[in-house]
Write an enzyme that holds these catalytic residues in place. Structure first.
Site, short mmCIF file in Angstrom:
data_model
loop_
_atom_site.label_atom_id
_atom_site.label_comp_id
_atom_site.label_asym_id
_atom_site.label_seq_id
_atom_site.Cartn_x
_atom_site.Cartn_y
_atom_site.Cartn_z
N LEU A 98 37.59 -56.24 15.47
CA LEU A 98 36.36 -55.71 14.87
C LEU A 98 35.66 -54.75 15.81
O LEU A 98 34.94 -53.85 15.39
CB LEU A 98 35.40 -56.85 14.54
N GLY A 104 34.32 -58.12 26.30
CA GLY A 104 35.58 -58.49 25.66
C GLY A 104 35.67 -58.01 24.22
O GLY A 104 34.85 -57.20 23.76
N VAL A 106 36.19 -58.50 19.91
CA VAL A 106 35.73 -59.33 18.79
C VAL A 106 36.75 -59.20 17.67
O VAL A 106 37.11 -58.08 17.27
CB VAL A 106 34.33 -58.90 18.31
N ASP A 222 18.51 -56.99 25.40
CA ASP A 222 19.61 -56.07 25.15
C ASP A 222 19.55 -55.55 23.72
O ASP A 222 20.56 -55.51 23.02
CB ASP A 222 20.95 -56.77 25.43
N1 LIG Z 1 29.54 -61.35 13.83
C1 LIG Z 1 30.14 -60.16 13.73
N2 LIG Z 1 30.59 -59.72 12.52
C2 LIG Z 1 31.17 -58.50 12.42
N3 LIG Z 1 31.36 -57.65 13.46
C3 LIG Z 1 30.95 -58.04 14.66
C4 LIG Z 1 30.33 -59.31 14.87
N4 LIG Z 1 30.00 -59.41 16.19
C5 LIG Z 1 30.42 -58.27 16.76
N5 LIG Z 1 30.99 -57.43 15.87
C6 LIG Z 1 31.56 -56.10 16.12
O1 LIG Z 1 32.16 -56.10 17.40
C7 LIG Z 1 31.59 -55.07 18.22
C8 LIG Z 1 31.58 -55.53 19.67
O2 LIG Z 1 30.60 -56.52 19.82
P1 LIG Z 1 30.08 -57.00 21.21
O3 LIG Z 1 31.18 -57.64 21.96
O4 LIG Z 1 28.85 -57.80 20.96
O5 LIG Z 1 29.75 -55.70 22.02
P2 LIG Z 1 28.62 -54.58 21.87
O6 LIG Z 1 27.41 -55.26 21.33
O7 LIG Z 1 28.43 -54.09 23.27
O8 LIG Z 1 29.19 -53.53 20.94
C9 LIG Z 1 30.20 -54.82 17.63
O9 LIG Z 1 29.74 -53.53 17.93
C10 LIG Z 1 30.45 -55.04 16.15
O10 LIG Z 1 30.92 -53.85 15.55
#
Ligand SMILES: Nc1ncnc2c1ncn2[C@@H]1O[C@H](COP(=O)(O)OP(=O)(O)O)[C@@H](O)[C@H]1O
Ligand SMILES: [Mg+2]
Length: 422
Positions: A98, A104, A106, A222
């Site tokens: 995603l 890391g 997702v 953040d």
């Molecule tokens: N619960 C979720 N459902 C759908 N997509 C998600 C979810 N959590 C994170 N993502 C996706 O994964 C990406 C990476 O998330 P994250 O690791 O929190 O890093 P960042 O916030 O720095 O982008 C997010 O930008 C989002 O697009």
């Protein structure tokens, strides 16, 4: 961003019980709200209490930690096994990726009715933390402790976690529309209409107002477009509490020795002095309002120097509708409320005031934004001059890197590397 490149070792009192951590997690309030009336939550009396101390949990080895967390959260959070999470994400297959953030990757996963008793079949998002060094584990634990206890319609729901040897994972409800960042800045996405931008601003403001209104205020630290996740109807769910901090006791400011956050969003007084208050979140909120108005990123190195920082670039244009027209997101194609946009611009200007005292509080921001929903006037689309002489189009340059520093200094985070788990 990583504090050290040493492999993670289970926390000991020596490692984790700094003054900062005690302030961070000690006496954490348990906050549960009714899931129906969001605006009621903002003014609601402080939520009821449960004591949960970070230092208690962090002293544990990973086995003990699991037991402690299970005892603390009971049925509220599922304690998953790595093999279960491998199975639901097709072994963290890249087709299920995603996104990727500072700590890391997702991955999307599907839970069926049989996985755990009481857990309904649903799509989930599994964050696989790259916890090389202490900081990754600290953020993982912070996320479990905060999101395990905070419940609000505008915060993402943490379903469970996994702590197996050196692996740290988090399992959230899946947000079908991804992050606000993707919608505002990725070319492939359809432009967000004005009313949706307003809805998103209100939802995010309510989430922050809830955090700041807890018995002991929680400073999110953040706030940025990638942490604003969107449900199918564009309801906002704030995610990523790895950097969140309990508000200070006794005074209204807290000095942190480690400056963390994201370039372009962090309040100037926090970056330069480490002074952290709820007003630091208000500053970041103002930056996101500017992104919603202009469709530009908080920082964008691909633009001419004077346009790289959204505040420096936009500030002269925020005081009148005529000026605002020069910087409003061209993807809105004139379809926005002129009055509403002007009020939002003035609000954003206040939020990014240099003096934290001049910034409004989150509940008042919610009120101001809600009032804008009643404006039905629409600008007529034509001949919008962009303040940029070079280009009126957006680009996909990545947003600012996260901050981390000691005392008054900070540095740009190291390039993100994904953890190569199979
Ligand atoms: N619960 C979720 N459902 C759908 N997509 C998600 C979810 N959590 C994170 N993502 C996706 O994964 C990406 C990476 O998330 P994250 O690791 O929190 O890093 P960042 O916030 O720095 O982008 C997010 O930008 C989002 O697009
Ligand atoms: Mg995030």
């Amino acid at each position: 961003m990583k504090e050290s490149s040493q492999p993670w070792k289970p926390f000991t009192a020596k490692y984790c019980c700094s003054v900062e951590d005690q302030t961070f997690f000690g006496n954490f309030s348990r906050c549960r709200t009714s899931k129906s009336d969001i605006s009621k939550n903002i003014n609601a009396p402080a939520p009821s209490f449960r004591r949960l101390s970070f230092s208690d949990l962090s002293r544990s080895s990973s086995t003990r930690l699991n037991e402690d967390l299970a005892q603390s959260f009971g049925p509220d959070l599922y304690d998953f096994q790595l093999s279960e999470l491998r199975a639901i994400t097709q072994n963290f297959c890249s087709n299920f990726l995603l996104g990727e953030g500072g700590f890391g990757t997702v991955h999307k996963g599907y839970v069926d009715d049989n996985l755990r008793q009481g857990l309904k079949a649903q799509a989930v998002a599994v964050k696989l933390l790259d916890i090389e060094g202490l900081q990754g584990h600290r953020e993982w634990l912070a996320e479990v402790i905060f999101l395990g206890q905070l419940r609000h319609p505008n915060l993402v729901k943490l379903i469970g976690y996994c702590c197996e040897e050196e692996e740290r994972l988090l399992v959230y409800e899946f947000m079908p529309r991804g992050s606000l960042e993707n919608h505002l800045f990725k070319r492939i996405s359809v432009s967000l209409p004005w009313s949706t931008r307003l809805k998103i601003a209100i939802g995010a403001a309510k989430g922050l107002a809830f955090l700041h209104g807890a018995e002991k205020p929680v400073i999110y630290r953040d706030f940025k477009t990638s942490n604003v996740l969107l449900d199918s109807d564009f309801t906002v769910k704030l995610s990523d509490f790895g950097l969140a901090k309990m508000g200070p006791e006794g005074s209204d400011t807290h000095v942190t020795t480690r400056v963390m956050g994201t370039y372009g969003y962090a309040a100037p007084e926090y970056v330069s002095t480490g002074h952290l208050t709820t007003k630091s979140d208000v500053f970041s909120f103002g930056v996101v309002l500017l992104e919603l108005l202009t469709g530009r990123r908080a920082t964008d190195k691909s633009r001419p120097k004077r346009e790289q920082n959204i505040i420096d670039w936009a500030k002269p244009y925020l005081t009148s509708s005529r000026r605002l027209r020069c910087i409003i997101d061209p993807r809105l194609a004139g379809q926005y409320s002129v009055k509403g946009a002007k009020q939002m611009a003035l609000l954003a200007r206040q939020c990014v005031s240099l003096n934290p005292k001049d910034r409004p509080k989150m509940p008042s921001i919610v009120e101001t934004l809600e009032a804008l929903q009643h404006y039905k006037d629409m600008a007529v689309a034509c001949g919008q001059a962009q303040a940029s002489t070079k280009s009126a189009t957006r680009n996909g340059v990545s947003s600012g890197g996260r901050l981390e520093g000691r005392g008054a200094s900070y540095r740009k985070s190291a390039p993100v590397t994904s953890s190569k788990k199979t």
